[in-house]
Scaffold this active site. Structure first.
Site, PDB file in Angstrom:
ATOM      1  CG  HIS A  91      -2.003   0.929   1.187  1.00  0.00           C
ATOM      2  ND1 HIS A  91      -1.812   2.186   1.528  1.00  0.00           N
ATOM      3  CD2 HIS A  91      -3.318   0.901   0.816  1.00  0.00           C
ATOM      4  CE1 HIS A  91      -3.040   2.988   1.287  1.00  0.00           C
ATOM      5  NE2 HIS A  91      -3.679   2.122   0.971  1.00  0.00           N
ATOM      6  CD  GLU A 139      -5.651   2.252  -3.134  1.00  0.00           C
ATOM      7  OE1 GLU A 139      -6.726   1.937  -2.616  1.00  0.00           O
ATOM      8  OE2 GLU A 139      -4.713   2.489  -2.269  1.00  0.00           O
TER       9      GLU A 139
END
Ligand code: G3P
Length: 218
Positions: A91, A139
């Protein structure tokens, strides 16, 4: 395979400690059969949420170590033992050097944990696709936590991300995340080729997360 709606609790105050399980329960009340709902609570709440709800549960991170003399680490094997479904890896808020990512992916595959590798750029999508995860979550870092969604601001790049992932790892599904907060965002995501979304603050900080998700999922 149903589209995946994965809610990342991060360490939001509304989603940690004693608030984590109640939030997961609110999400599990959504009951939309067309979708696979999943949550990524903080590591400290993962076992409880896995045991007490029927939601898929994802760790927000996993380390490359096996069980043994490692302090403060999260081994894939232990995640499996506590009933977790899978893990988010790499992430933007928890990047992992590629060599470690490779080793973690080997461990996760051995343990049959589902893997969601995040990528912030097309070149990162291409790089992580070589590891053949179950999902790649595209993302863009600059949109995370904001209210302008990736679907509104980068539709063309999403199509490229889906194409890039598919050409290297045809079985990997692409999720998208960053600023996702509406039914339209979700519909656009599917039109652009995504097979699900990663959502953070819009659900974790919603006044009524059940209502919010019910309205968002057509
Ligand atoms: O992991 C989900 C994420 O980074 C997106 O966060 O708050 O922009 O939905 P958010």
């Amino acid at each position: 395979m149903k589209p995946l709606i994965l809610v990342n609790f991060k360490t939001y105050p509304e989603a940690t400690g004693k608030k984590s399980l109640p939030l997961a329960r609110k999400i599990s009340q959504v009951r939309k059969q067309k979708y696979q709902l999943a949550v990524a609570p903080s590591i400290l709440n993962l076992k409880e949420v896995s045991e007490k709800t029927k939601l898929w549960t994802f760790s927000q991170h996993t380390d490359s170590v096996d069980l043994g003399a490692h302090t403060g680490r999260i081994p894939a094997k232990e995640l499996k033992q506590i009933g977790v479904t899978g893990t988010i890896l790499n992430h933007s808020e928890r990047k992992i050097p590629f060599n470690f990512l490779k080793k973690i992916m080997e461990n996760c595959k051995k343990e049959r944990l589902k893997t969601v590798i995040c990528a912030s750029t097309i070149s990162e999508v291409k790089k992580v696709a070589k590891l053949k995860p179950n999902y790649i979550a595209y993302e863009p870092e600059e949109l995370i936590g904001g209210n302008i969604s990736v679907t509104e601001s980068q539709p063309v790049i999403i199509v490229r991300a889906v194409k890039a992932a598919r050409s290297i790892s045809p079985k990997t599904k692409v999720l998208i995340g960053a600023g996702i907060h509406s039914k339209e965002d979700l519909e656009h995501a599917f039109l652009l080729g995504a097979k699900g979304v990663l959502i953070g603050h819009a659900v974790a900080q919603a006044k009524d997360p059940t209502k919010f998700l019910r309205e968002m999922l057509p």
